[in-house]
Design an enzyme around this catalytic site. Structure first.
Site, PDB file in Angstrom:
ATOM      1  CG  ASP A  13      33.699  -4.329-163.521  1.00  0.00           C
ATOM      2  OD1 ASP A  13      32.560  -4.818-163.543  1.00  0.00           O
ATOM      3  OD2 ASP A  13      34.706  -4.970-163.199  1.00  0.00           O
ATOM      4  CG  HIS A  42      25.940  -5.533-167.362  1.00  0.00           C
ATOM      5  ND1 HIS A  42      25.526  -5.800-168.635  1.00  0.00           N
ATOM      6  CD2 HIS A  42      27.275  -5.762-167.350  1.00  0.00           C
ATOM      7  CE1 HIS A  42      26.568  -6.179-169.359  1.00  0.00           C
ATOM      8  NE2 HIS A  42      27.640  -6.168-168.601  1.00  0.00           N
TER       9      HIS A  42
HETATM   10  P1  IMP Z   1      36.161 -15.714-164.998  1.00  0.00           P
HETATM   11  O1  IMP Z   1      35.505 -14.990-166.135  1.00  0.00           O
HETATM   12  O2  IMP Z   1      35.280 -15.799-163.783  1.00  0.00           O
HETATM   13  O3  IMP Z   1      36.736 -17.018-165.412  1.00  0.00           O
HETATM   14  O4  IMP Z   1      37.410 -14.815-164.527  1.00  0.00           O
HETATM   15  C1  IMP Z   1      38.533 -14.579-165.388  1.00  0.00           C
HETATM   16  C2  IMP Z   1      39.060 -13.164-165.242  1.00  0.00           C
HETATM   17  O5  IMP Z   1      38.093 -12.242-165.781  1.00  0.00           O
HETATM   18  C3  IMP Z   1      39.262 -12.712-163.795  1.00  0.00           C
HETATM   19  O6  IMP Z   1      40.357 -11.811-163.752  1.00  0.00           O
HETATM   20  C4  IMP Z   1      37.982 -11.970-163.464  1.00  0.00           C
HETATM   21  O7  IMP Z   1      38.158 -11.024-162.435  1.00  0.00           O
HETATM   22  C5  IMP Z   1      37.684 -11.309-164.787  1.00  0.00           C
HETATM   23  N1  IMP Z   1      36.252 -11.036-165.006  1.00  0.00           N
HETATM   24  C6  IMP Z   1      35.296 -11.908-165.387  1.00  0.00           C
HETATM   25  N2  IMP Z   1      34.112 -11.302-165.515  1.00  0.00           N
HETATM   26  C7  IMP Z   1      34.314 -10.004-165.229  1.00  0.00           C
HETATM   27  C8  IMP Z   1      33.475  -8.849-165.221  1.00  0.00           C
HETATM   28  O8  IMP Z   1      32.286  -8.877-165.520  1.00  0.00           O
HETATM   29  N3  IMP Z   1      34.053  -7.680-164.854  1.00  0.00           N
HETATM   30  C9  IMP Z   1      35.366  -7.595-164.558  1.00  0.00           C
HETATM   31  N4  IMP Z   1      36.188  -8.636-164.570  1.00  0.00           N
HETATM   32  C10 IMP Z   1      35.676  -9.832-164.902  1.00  0.00           C
HETATM   33 MG    MG Z   2      30.585  -5.479-163.816  1.00  0.00          MG
END
Ligand code: IMP
Ligand code: MG
Length: 334
Positions: A13, A42
């Site tokens: 982000d 995105h």
């Molecule tokens: P997962 O990728 O859904 O397995 O989540 C694992 C960790 O990564 C969690 O803390 C999510 O909030 C974080 N996370 C996954 N994708 C994003 C993203 O695109 N932006 C911010 N945090 C992310």
């Molecule tokens: Mg994002």
């Protein structure tokens, strides 16, 4: 210049979508390859329209850019079609590598049911379970899905042949380096893949010697969603007072906020081999910057912040975001 990698510096982000959409328009990119999966959103703003993209590459604003989903990616079929419709990209413009794997509803169910994932605070899209299945070699591949047939391509050959011809290629990283499964040191509060610049190139089948530039994307303050440590964290009240409080584009979850961390910015620039940096949301910490398109027009405190970040990270900050619109950028590249 022909091959650039965009990597997020912190916990995702950072505003990669905005930087990519600007480069697509400004540099007339020939190819944009999205890596990762549907857990990352995105955000692209252009001409008063907002897009939160989980699948379609953020360069879609330029109709000449060929949009590709990498061989290492995980494709959510429903979300892909939804975004193809939203962005109105034609079938000839967008391709999915034949060997990209498929993320299914069952993966999301497994993700949501898992207690370890609750502690981590996953996005619930099921990317972890989908990656597990791919590692077990039981995952479906994009080429096995009849509806995807018209989009199936050989992304790796297309991009490497494009580089041979001097075409401009951007490799779109997702999430941020601090969520790297292997390299961030944040395990288990990480995502299910390596999110570093090297891994982004690897997921797209581009060898390290073919990458010319790595642009690390910093945001002027830091945010994180989900569990895990966040150095310099401020309270929600404080974030609201400062105007930094954010809600995730993809999941609607509240983001935690922290002060910009110069040491972490320097360390991550080094590990990712950054040649340049972007700094987004300068207008959020210095509201009078809003919409500025020339460095000279910035107030002194904003200029000092940029200069300090350059001095302390050792990386030139060539792109500065001053508003949500794709073209709200100060471009200091030569
Ligand atoms: P997962 O990728 O859904 O397995 O989540 C694992 C960790 O990564 C969690 O803390 C999510 O909030 C974080 N996370 C996954 N994708 C994003 C993203 O695109 N932006 C911010 N945090 C992310
Ligand atoms: Mg994002």
């Amino acid at each position: 210049m022909p091959c650039q990698v965009i990597v997020g510096a912190f916990w995702g982000d950072e505003g990669k979508g905005k930087i990519i959409s600007y480069l697509a328009l400004k540099d007339n990119l020939d190819f944009c390859v999205r890596t990762g999966s549907v857990n990352a959103a995105h955000t692209v703003w252009h001409e008063n329209k907002k897009f939160a993209l989980h699948m379609v590459p953020a360069a879609f604003l330029n109709p000449k850019t060929r949009l590709l989903i990498s061989a290492g990616a995980n494709v959510h079929v429903g979300q892909f079609f939804k975004e193809v419709e939203q962005t109105q990209v034609t079938q000839t413009r967008i391709g999915i590598d034949q060997n990209a794997s498929i993320i299914e509803e069952k993966h999301s169910d497994q993700d949501k049911a898992s207690s370890i994932n609750k502690g981590i605070g996953t996005t619930g899209w099921g990317v972890g379970p989908a990656v597990e299945e791919r590692a077990r070699r039981t995952a479906k591949l994009a080429k096995d899905i009849p509806e995807l047939k018209p989009y199936i391509c050989d992304q790796i050959t297309e991009v490497n042949d494009g580089l041979d011809q001097g075409k401009k290629v951007l490799l779109e990283g997702t999430q941020g380096f601090m969520l790297s499964l292997f390299l961030s040191g944040g395990y288990p509060y990480v995502t299910s893949r390596d999110t570093s610049a090297s891994a982004i190139a690897s997921e797209a089948g581009v060898g390290p010697t073919r990458v010319d530039d790595v642009i690390i994307v910093y945001k002027s303050f830091i945010t994180r969603v989900g569990g895990g440590p966040l150095p310099g964290e401020i309270t929600k009240d404080e974030a609201l007072k400062r105007g930094w409080f954010e809600v995730a584009a993809g999941t609607g979850r509240e983001r935690r906020s922290a002060l910009f961390d110069f040491e972490l910015a320097k360390k991550n620039a080094k590990i990712n081999g950054a040649t340049q940096a972007a700094m987004t949301k300068l207008d959020v910490i210095f509201p009078s910057c809003k919409g500025a398109r020339r460095f000279e027009d910035l107030p002194n405190d904003a200029k000092e912040f940029i200069k300090e970040a350059e001095k302390r990270t050792g990386v030139p900050i060539t792109l500065i975001g001053t508003g949500p619109e794709a073209l709200d950028i100060i471009d200091r590249r030569a």
